[in-house]
Design a protein around this motif. Structure first.
Motif, PDB file in Angstrom:
ATOM      1  N   ARG A 158      59.216 -55.447  59.119  1.00  0.00           N
ATOM      2  CA  ARG A 158      59.637 -54.901  58.544  1.00  0.00           C
ATOM      3  C   ARG A 158      61.221 -54.923  57.704  1.00  0.00           C
ATOM      4  N   LEU A 159      61.644 -55.972  57.672  1.00  0.00           N
ATOM      5  CA  LEU A 159      62.415 -56.970  57.174  1.00  0.00           C
ATOM      6  C   LEU A 159      61.883 -57.231  55.592  1.00  0.00           C
ATOM      7  N   SER A 160      63.136 -57.532  54.763  1.00  0.00           N
ATOM      8  CA  SER A 160      62.886 -58.137  53.251  1.00  0.00           C
ATOM      9  C   SER A 160      63.590 -58.290  53.108  1.00  0.00           C
ATOM     10  N   GLY A 161      64.056 -60.308  52.409  1.00  0.00           N
ATOM     11  CA  GLY A 161      64.371 -60.870  51.351  1.00  0.00           C
ATOM     12  C   GLY A 161      65.693 -61.271  52.543  1.00  0.00           C
ATOM     13  N   ASN A 162      66.942 -60.678  51.638  1.00  0.00           N
ATOM     14  CA  ASN A 162      67.549 -61.700  52.280  1.00  0.00           C
ATOM     15  C   ASN A 162      68.597 -61.180  53.998  1.00  0.00           C
ATOM     16  N   VAL A 163      67.589 -59.606  53.403  1.00  0.00           N
ATOM     17  CA  VAL A 163      68.158 -58.632  55.278  1.00  0.00           C
ATOM     18  C   VAL A 163      67.166 -60.000  56.063  1.00  0.00           C
ATOM     19  N   LEU A 164      65.766 -60.462  56.258  1.00  0.00           N
ATOM     20  CA  LEU A 164      65.507 -60.635  57.004  1.00  0.00           C
ATOM     21  C   LEU A 164      65.813 -62.435  57.266  1.00  0.00           C
ATOM     22  N   ALA A 165      66.506 -63.043  55.631  1.00  0.00           N
ATOM     23  CA  ALA A 165      66.695 -64.297  55.839  1.00  0.00           C
ATOM     24  C   ALA A 165      68.270 -64.691  56.780  1.00  0.00           C
ATOM     25  N   LYS A 166      68.855 -63.411  57.201  1.00  0.00           N
ATOM     26  CA  LYS A 166      70.405 -63.095  58.315  1.00  0.00           C
ATOM     27  C   LYS A 166      69.954 -63.043  58.956  1.00  0.00           C
ATOM     28  N   SER A 167      69.178 -62.100  59.684  1.00  0.00           N
ATOM     29  CA  SER A 167      69.069 -61.757  60.411  1.00  0.00           C
ATOM     30  C   SER A 167      67.820 -62.998  61.856  1.00  0.00           C
ATOM     31  N   VAL A 168      67.510 -63.779  60.658  1.00  0.00           N
ATOM     32  CA  VAL A 168      66.977 -65.711  61.156  1.00  0.00           C
ATOM     33  C   VAL A 168      68.130 -65.989  61.276  1.00  0.00           C
ATOM     34  N   ALA A 169      69.466 -66.479  60.662  1.00  0.00           N
ATOM     35  CA  ALA A 169      69.865 -67.686  60.007  1.00  0.00           C
ATOM     36  C   ALA A 169      71.513 -66.269  61.225  1.00  0.00           C
ATOM     37  N   ALA A 170      71.007 -65.513  62.133  1.00  0.00           N
ATOM     38  CA  ALA A 170      72.011 -64.803  63.516  1.00  0.00           C
ATOM     39  C   ALA A 170      71.236 -65.275  65.146  1.00  0.00           C
ATOM     40  N   LEU A 171      70.063 -65.155  64.556  1.00  0.00           N
ATOM     41  CA  LEU A 171      69.515 -65.892  65.729  1.00  0.00           C
ATOM     42  C   LEU A 171      69.037 -67.840  66.186  1.00  0.00           C
ATOM     43  N   LYS A 172      69.093 -67.976  64.782  1.00  0.00           N
ATOM     44  CA  LYS A 172      69.463 -69.354  65.319  1.00  0.00           C
ATOM     45  C   LYS A 172      70.891 -70.015  65.931  1.00  0.00           C
ATOM     46  N   LYS A 173      71.792 -69.162  64.867  1.00  0.00           N
ATOM     47  CA  LYS A 173      73.731 -69.265  65.173  1.00  0.00           C
ATOM     48  C   LYS A 173      73.392 -69.376  66.968  1.00  0.00           C
ATOM     49  N   ALA A 174      73.316 -67.961  67.422  1.00  0.00           N
ATOM     50  CA  ALA A 174      73.201 -67.223  68.725  1.00  0.00           C
ATOM     51  C   ALA A 174      72.252 -68.001  69.256  1.00  0.00           C
ATOM     52  N   HIS A 175      70.707 -68.786  69.743  1.00  0.00           N
ATOM     53  CA  HIS A 175      70.188 -69.382  70.233  1.00  0.00           C
ATOM     54  C   HIS A 175      70.439 -70.957  70.275  1.00  0.00           C
ATOM     55  N   GLY A 176      71.176 -70.795  69.589  1.00  0.00           N
ATOM     56  CA  GLY A 176      71.240 -72.488  69.523  1.00  0.00           C
ATOM     57  C   GLY A 176      69.941 -73.059  68.546  1.00  0.00           C
ATOM     58  N   VAL A 177      69.397 -73.010  68.082  1.00  0.00           N
ATOM     59  CA  VAL A 177      68.162 -73.533  67.513  1.00  0.00           C
ATOM     60  C   VAL A 177      67.970 -73.503  65.970  1.00  0.00           C
ATOM     61  N   GLU A 178      67.322 -74.988  65.754  1.00  0.00           N
ATOM     62  CA  GLU A 178      67.132 -75.955  64.305  1.00  0.00           C
ATOM     63  C   GLU A 178      66.252 -74.962  63.525  1.00  0.00           C
ATOM     64  N   GLU A 179      65.002 -73.975  64.471  1.00  0.00           N
ATOM     65  CA  GLU A 179      63.739 -73.762  63.262  1.00  0.00           C
ATOM     66  C   GLU A 179      63.442 -72.393  64.008  1.00  0.00           C
ATOM     67  N   ILE A 180      62.766 -71.525  63.163  1.00  0.00           N
ATOM     68  CA  ILE A 180      62.420 -70.098  64.327  1.00  0.00           C
ATOM     69  C   ILE A 180      61.249 -70.111  62.990  1.00  0.00           C
ATOM     70  N   LEU A 181      60.799 -69.673  63.503  1.00  0.00           N
ATOM     71  CA  LEU A 181      59.041 -69.604  63.015  1.00  0.00           C
ATOM     72  C   LEU A 181      58.976 -67.524  62.450  1.00  0.00           C
ATOM     73  N   VAL A 182      58.698 -67.824  61.439  1.00  0.00           N
ATOM     74  CA  VAL A 182      58.824 -65.975  61.331  1.00  0.00           C
ATOM     75  C   VAL A 182      56.981 -65.233  60.780  1.00  0.00           C
ATOM     76  N   VAL A 183      56.993 -64.605  62.308  1.00  0.00           N
ATOM     77  CA  VAL A 183      55.894 -64.102  61.579  1.00  0.00           C
ATOM     78  C   VAL A 183      55.461 -62.511  61.843  1.00  0.00           C
ATOM     79  N   SER A 184      54.510 -62.268  61.684  1.00  0.00           N
ATOM     80  CA  SER A 184      54.385 -60.327  61.729  1.00  0.00           C
ATOM     81  C   SER A 184      53.360 -60.422  62.144  1.00  0.00           C
ATOM     82  N   SER A 185      52.739 -59.618  62.980  1.00  0.00           N
ATOM     83  CA  SER A 185      51.238 -58.902  63.915  1.00  0.00           C
ATOM     84  C   SER A 185      51.127 -58.245  62.907  1.00  0.00           C
ATOM     85  N   LYS A 186      51.477 -57.253  62.329  1.00  0.00           N
ATOM     86  CA  LYS A 186      51.043 -55.989  60.997  1.00  0.00           C
ATOM     87  C   LYS A 186      50.433 -57.310  60.291  1.00  0.00           C
ATOM     88  N   THR A 187      51.034 -57.941  59.308  1.00  0.00           N
ATOM     89  CA  THR A 187      50.609 -58.100  58.379  1.00  0.00           C
ATOM     90  C   THR A 187      49.389 -60.122  58.366  1.00  0.00           C
TER      91      THR A 187
END
Length: 205
Positions: A158-187
């Motif tokens: 549902r997201l792409s490019g910089n929007v997805l990258a910014k979302s993942v960066a925000a999630l990493k910072k908030a949750h205090g983790v270094e890695e988040i694997l990004v997936v799509s059940s649809k694709t």
């Protein structure tokens, strides 16, 4: 090789969990996350079948559903699974939050804290919404308990490019983790990488 899934049982009490025996004592992968984060959809995408029940109503899953994954042919009922998936109830949905909160201490916390065959907790977070405090609480809980975990970002299609990258960066910072694997059940994007991570767990147990 794609594993063949077989539904084992639904548990609403620790006494209902599959026995940690020769038959069912395989490494277990638990899938956790907020209601409507896409747990069942991701499990179905990984398995290549609609084993896990999906619903448009958040919070419909109220039990831990166990699925045995087998390699090769033969009578699955007599074989020890390669691994077991555990689909846990969602949390954080306003209309059922009190009910879920009442049920978690009964059988979910004991599962996470005491289950000897639990090899990995897959914590699902939604890449389409801001970081959620409930997700942080879960991740911190697993960290404090010393449990192996992996954070996976869902609905990435549902997201792409910089929007997805910014979302993942925000999630990493908030949750205090270094890695988040990004997936799509649809694709099914990212599911191959996730499978590699899950199989790596088998080599470590």
């Amino acid at each position: 090789m794609r594993l063949t899934p077989v539904f084992l049982l639904s548990a609403t009490d620790a006494a209902h969990f599959p026995g940690e025996t020769k038959t069912y004592g395989a490494p277990e992968i638990a899938f956790l996350g907020r209601s409507n984060v896409g747990k069942s959809s991701l499990i179905n995408a990984l398995l290549g079948s609609k084993q896990a029940h999906t619903s448009s109503t958040p919070g419909r899953t109220r039990a831990i559903n166990f699925f045995a994954l087998h390699e090769g042919a033969g009578d699955k009922k007599k074989q020890r699974p390669t691994m077991i998936f555990a689909d846990l109830p969602g949390y954080g949905y306003a209309k059922i939050s009190k009910a879920i909160s009442a049920e978690w201490p009964k059988f979910i916390e004991p599962y996470l804290a005491e289950r000897e065959t639990l090899a990995l907790a897959v914590c699902l977070v939604d890449t389409n919404i801001p970081p959620q405090a409930n997700d942080t609480v879960l991740i911190r809980y697993l960290q404090e308990m010393g449990k192996p975990y992996l954070v996976v970002g869902t609905k990435a299609d549902r997201l792409s490019g910089n929007v997805l990258a910014k979302s993942v960066a925000a999630l990493k910072k908030a949750h205090g983790v270094e890695e988040i694997l990004v997936v799509s059940s649809k694709t099914e994007a990212g599911t191959g990488v996730l499978w590699q991570a899950l199989r790596a767990v088998l080599g470590a147990v």
